[in-house]
Design a protein around this motif. Sequence first.
Motif, mmCIF file in Angstrom:
data_model
loop_
_atom_site.group_PDB
_atom_site.id
_atom_site.type_symbol
_atom_site.label_atom_id
_atom_site.label_comp_id
_atom_site.label_asym_id
_atom_site.label_seq_id
_atom_site.Cartn_x
_atom_site.Cartn_y
_atom_site.Cartn_z
ATOM 1 N N UNK A 1 0.830 -1.205 0.000
ATOM 2 C CA UNK A 1 0.000 0.000 0.000
ATOM 3 C C UNK A 1 0.865 1.255 0.000
ATOM 4 N N UNK A 2 2.012 1.191 0.661
ATOM 5 C CA UNK A 2 2.909 2.345 0.675
ATOM 6 C C UNK A 2 3.379 2.685 -0.739
ATOM 7 N N UNK A 3 3.610 1.647 -1.551
ATOM 8 C CA UNK A 3 3.975 1.898 -2.949
ATOM 9 C C UNK A 3 2.793 2.491 -3.700
ATOM 10 N N UNK A 4 1.593 1.938 -3.451
ATOM 11 C CA UNK A 4 0.397 2.506 -4.084
ATOM 12 C C UNK A 4 0.286 3.995 -3.774
ATOM 13 N N UNK A 5 0.604 4.370 -2.540
ATOM 14 C CA UNK A 5 0.460 5.759 -2.114
ATOM 15 C C UNK A 5 1.561 6.650 -2.673
ATOM 16 N N UNK A 6 2.614 6.052 -3.187
ATOM 17 C CA UNK A 6 3.633 6.830 -3.878
ATOM 18 C C UNK A 6 3.277 7.034 -5.343
ATOM 19 N N UNK A 7 2.296 6.275 -5.830
ATOM 20 C CA UNK A 7 1.958 6.283 -7.268
ATOM 21 C C UNK A 7 0.443 6.373 -7.443
ATOM 22 N N UNK A 8 -0.209 7.239 -6.692
ATOM 23 C CA UNK A 8 -1.672 7.286 -6.696
ATOM 24 C C UNK A 8 -2.229 7.633 -8.077
ATOM 25 N N UNK A 9 -1.650 8.622 -8.722
ATOM 26 C CA UNK A 9 -2.169 9.059 -10.018
ATOM 27 C C UNK A 9 -1.922 8.021 -11.107
ATOM 28 N N UNK A 10 -0.906 7.202 -10.923
ATOM 29 C CA UNK A 10 -0.576 6.202 -11.937
ATOM 30 C C UNK A 10 -1.761 5.301 -12.257
ATOM 31 N N UNK A 11 -2.610 5.044 -11.248
ATOM 32 C CA UNK A 11 -3.751 4.158 -11.465
ATOM 33 C C UNK A 11 -4.705 4.739 -12.503
ATOM 34 N N UNK A 12 -4.880 6.062 -12.532
ATOM 35 C CA UNK A 12 -5.735 6.693 -13.535
ATOM 36 C C UNK A 12 -5.103 6.608 -14.919
#
Length: 416
Positions: free
Chosen positions: A254-265
């Motif tokens: 999740x910490x990685x997800x939170x470093x790349x939040x916009x990447x999901x869009x």
Amino acid sequence: PPRRLGMEVTKENVFSEAVPSLRSALSSAAFVAVDLEMTGIHAPTRADRPDRFDDAAERYAKLRAAAAAYRTVQFGVCAMRWDAADAKYEATSFNALCWPRAQKFTVDAGAMEFLVEHGFNWQELVTRGLTYSDQRSERRLRDQLQAELDGGRERVVIARADDAKFIEGVGAKVTAWLALGDEDATAAAAPPAELLLDPCPNRFLKRAVYEMLEVSFKGKLTVEKADSYKEGALRLLRGVDEAAAAAATAARWEAIDRQCELNALWVELVRSGKPLVVHNGLADVAYMFHHFQQPLPELVEDFKTLVAETFPGGVYDTKHVASLPQIEAYGFTRGMPLGEAYQTASQKTSTGTPRLATRWLDTPTSAADVAGSSDGGAVGGGAEGGAQGPEVAPPLRQQVNCPLPIATHGECTKAS
């Protein structure tokens, strides 16, 4: 109060609501439009600023330098779905502030003034902006974590005798502590449930200690931070709490997800394969790729190939379309700003119906809300006009061949 159109993507809703809503909106979209706000457009040095005599390679080289120097601070996506019953496009928009955490942040004074004049909130950018990195950097983070979890991460090499002695001392201390639990169960005092390790002298030895504990005492203990005891200290507990270990691993992902939040869009946008529409969008496309996908290639030919492969539906620039002689009769002119182009396209014809009718949807709160609008019903307000239109969406590729300067292929629609 004025109605908010589209979805404001935040840290709180990006994964739970925004991503599934965008995915649903893109699945039924005829095309998708994007727009960016950046901290600068022209490279800081005068020599790298565009010149009217630049050829394509020179212009791209300068744009590439600008994309490396500045950052994207706002990302807007608008999925356009054709409603044949009402002969209107339904627009579902998503807007996100973009905060490049832990990256160098350069701002052009002119760009800052422009953004402030148009209501941009810099404080909100810092406190609520979505973090992002390019896809290569995100992949490297995920591969490193997976390798560590699989035990295949490259380990530090202990070369100095003092460092080796320190690691051996920690190992001996842990071994003695664990041995207390193996003594006769009738011992008067129960073995200590935890062992506190003082902070390591440096980060190198801290990593070495972690690796030694993982290899030498795997399955025998749990390692926790003990900053309440001393900052940088570690607390060792007997045995392994499987649930806690799983939660710790999930927290690291999740910490990685939170470093790349916009990447999901960005991933959803690329996966959709929909035609991409921009206005005067060469910089927008270049910045998107450099900041969200990968560092821009050195050659303009490679850049064009990268764009064409990433967006097989084509990339269309409405400023370029407005300059085509085939549509001058409809009131479009070369270099027309986006607002004027939209107003011109929305003008009514001799029959009293608008050439372009758009219904702006209210804020989607979930993927189900977006999918629920697919019946063509009136979901929101917007431009009026119930013109009788074709039964299917007007194709984006039609009649006029006009290869765009930012892609290797693509045609544009003739105004009707």
